[in-house]
Write a protein that holds these residues in place. Structure first.
Motif, mmCIF file in Angstrom:
data_model
loop_
_atom_site.group_PDB
_atom_site.id
_atom_site.type_symbol
_atom_site.label_atom_id
_atom_site.label_comp_id
_atom_site.label_asym_id
_atom_site.label_seq_id
_atom_site.Cartn_x
_atom_site.Cartn_y
_atom_site.Cartn_z
ATOM 1 N N THR A 18 6.804 66.756 -27.943
ATOM 2 C CA THR A 18 7.243 67.294 -26.659
ATOM 3 C C THR A 18 6.078 67.494 -25.695
ATOM 4 N N ASN A 19 6.427 67.600 -24.404
ATOM 5 C CA ASN A 19 5.448 67.830 -23.330
ATOM 6 C C ASN A 19 4.286 66.845 -23.408
ATOM 7 N N PHE A 20 4.622 65.582 -23.605
ATOM 8 C CA PHE A 20 3.610 64.539 -23.747
ATOM 9 C C PHE A 20 2.870 64.309 -22.430
ATOM 10 N N LEU A 21 3.572 64.501 -21.314
ATOM 11 C CA LEU A 21 2.966 64.350 -19.992
ATOM 12 C C LEU A 21 2.795 65.717 -19.345
ATOM 13 N N LEU A 22 1.637 65.982 -18.780
ATOM 14 C CA LEU A 22 1.400 67.246 -18.091
ATOM 15 C C LEU A 22 2.063 67.277 -16.722
ATOM 16 N N THR A 23 2.379 66.130 -16.174
ATOM 17 C CA THR A 23 2.822 66.040 -14.788
ATOM 18 C C THR A 23 4.331 66.021 -14.599
ATOM 19 N N ALA A 24 5.094 65.897 -15.672
ATOM 20 C CA ALA A 24 6.558 65.819 -15.549
ATOM 21 C C ALA A 24 7.189 67.162 -15.871
ATOM 22 N N GLU A 25 8.357 67.427 -15.274
ATOM 23 C CA GLU A 25 9.071 68.673 -15.572
ATOM 24 C C GLU A 25 9.422 68.756 -17.058
ATOM 25 N N GLY A 26 9.768 67.640 -17.644
ATOM 26 C CA GLY A 26 10.051 67.588 -19.077
ATOM 27 C C GLY A 26 9.708 66.208 -19.604
ATOM 28 N N SER A 27 9.096 66.126 -20.778
ATOM 29 C CA SER A 27 8.734 64.813 -21.317
ATOM 30 C C SER A 27 8.599 64.875 -22.825
ATOM 31 N N CYS A 28 8.701 63.717 -23.450
ATOM 32 C CA CYS A 28 8.438 63.612 -24.886
ATOM 33 C C CYS A 28 8.131 62.167 -25.238
ATOM 34 N N LEU A 29 7.434 62.013 -26.337
ATOM 35 C CA LEU A 29 7.238 60.704 -26.941
ATOM 36 C C LEU A 29 8.063 60.694 -28.219
ATOM 37 N N ILE A 30 9.014 59.779 -28.306
ATOM 38 C CA ILE A 30 9.830 59.688 -29.511
ATOM 39 C C ILE A 30 9.441 58.436 -30.272
ATOM 40 N N GLU A 31 9.252 58.603 -31.570
ATOM 41 C CA GLU A 31 8.916 57.488 -32.455
ATOM 42 C C GLU A 31 10.001 57.372 -33.517
#
Length: 239
Positions: A18-31
């Motif tokens: 979760t919170n993979f990007l500091l600049t987006a309101e919400g983000s994740c990297l899913i593998e």
């Protein structure tokens, strides 16, 4: 035996950062195995013209694949001037899936754009995008809640998706690319955390299938999606 030595009813290892990007309101990297998708949610004021003055919001999605996400380089679609039919189909699927679990009245006249960028593709990119996109959406809403933007949480349920297929007469869950390219039947299932279906995409690639086969595929998909929903909840809890 499957290419990665899994059981027919076994998901690939799933990891959600979760919170993979500091600049987006919400983000994740899913593998999911070797498939990796970066999902980011953006909340903007305003809605499409057909929703103006309705008091309701809108959720849409954009999907793209990096040139070297695949074994052979895929040219960027921007060089062709427009997205391919496949890309448009996947974008619409992701958007429909996410809209199915959002309370549009609680969202108000705001638009949420969920960007899903495939960093590495090994089958199941659209299902991973839906599953990860929902996590990004939940994080974006949770980040905005303390500011009194929404009268109530706009995401009352989660949504996740899994692929199922038939290879060599055997029903298998969560196909990797090698399996997907050989599948006699290919199916994508999208379900909410309430156990409701959002979308079923089943195609006889090489052979027609029976009612009993369909029931078998749905049972595998339901179990797999249950595990994916658990992975979503765990990721959101440990953020």
């Amino acid at each position: 035996m499957r290419p990665d030595n899994r059981r027919p009813d076994e998901l690939r290892p799933v990891r959600i950062q979760t919170n993979f990007l500091l600049t987006a309101e919400g983000s994740c990297l899913i593998e999911a195995g070797h498939t990796r998708v970066l999902c980011a949610a953006t909340i903007e004021d305003g809605v499409p013209s057909f929703l103006r003055n309705s008091g309701r919001g809108w959720v849409t999605a954009e999907y793209s694949m990096l040139p070297r996400a695949t074994a052979q380089r895929t040219p960027r679609e921007i060089t062709k001037g427009r997205p391919s039919g496949r890309t448009q189909e996947i974008q619409r699927l992701i958007g429909r899936s996410l809209r199915a679990v959002v309370d549009m009245e609680a969202l108000g006249e705001r638009t949420v754009i969920v960007d899903c960028d495939v960093l590495q593709a090994d089958g199941g990119t659209r299902t991973a995008a839906i599953t990860g996109g929902c996590v990004a959406l939940a994080l974006a809403f949770e980040r905005m809640m303390p500011f009194g933007v929404f009268p109530r949480p706009p995401l009352p349920r989660l949504v996740a998706a899994a692929s199922v297929g038939v290879i060599g007469g055997e029903t298998r869950l969560d196909l990797c690319y090698e399996e997907d390219s050989q599948a006699e039947v290919d199916m994508n299932v999208v379900m909410t955390s309430g156990g409701e279906f959002v979308e079923l995409q089943a195609t006889a690639e090489k052979a027609a299938f029976s009612d009993s086969r369909l029931a078998e595929m749905l049972a595998l998909a339901r179990a797999g999606i249950g595990s994916l929903l658990d992975a979503q909840r765990e990721a959101l809890a440990r953020k």
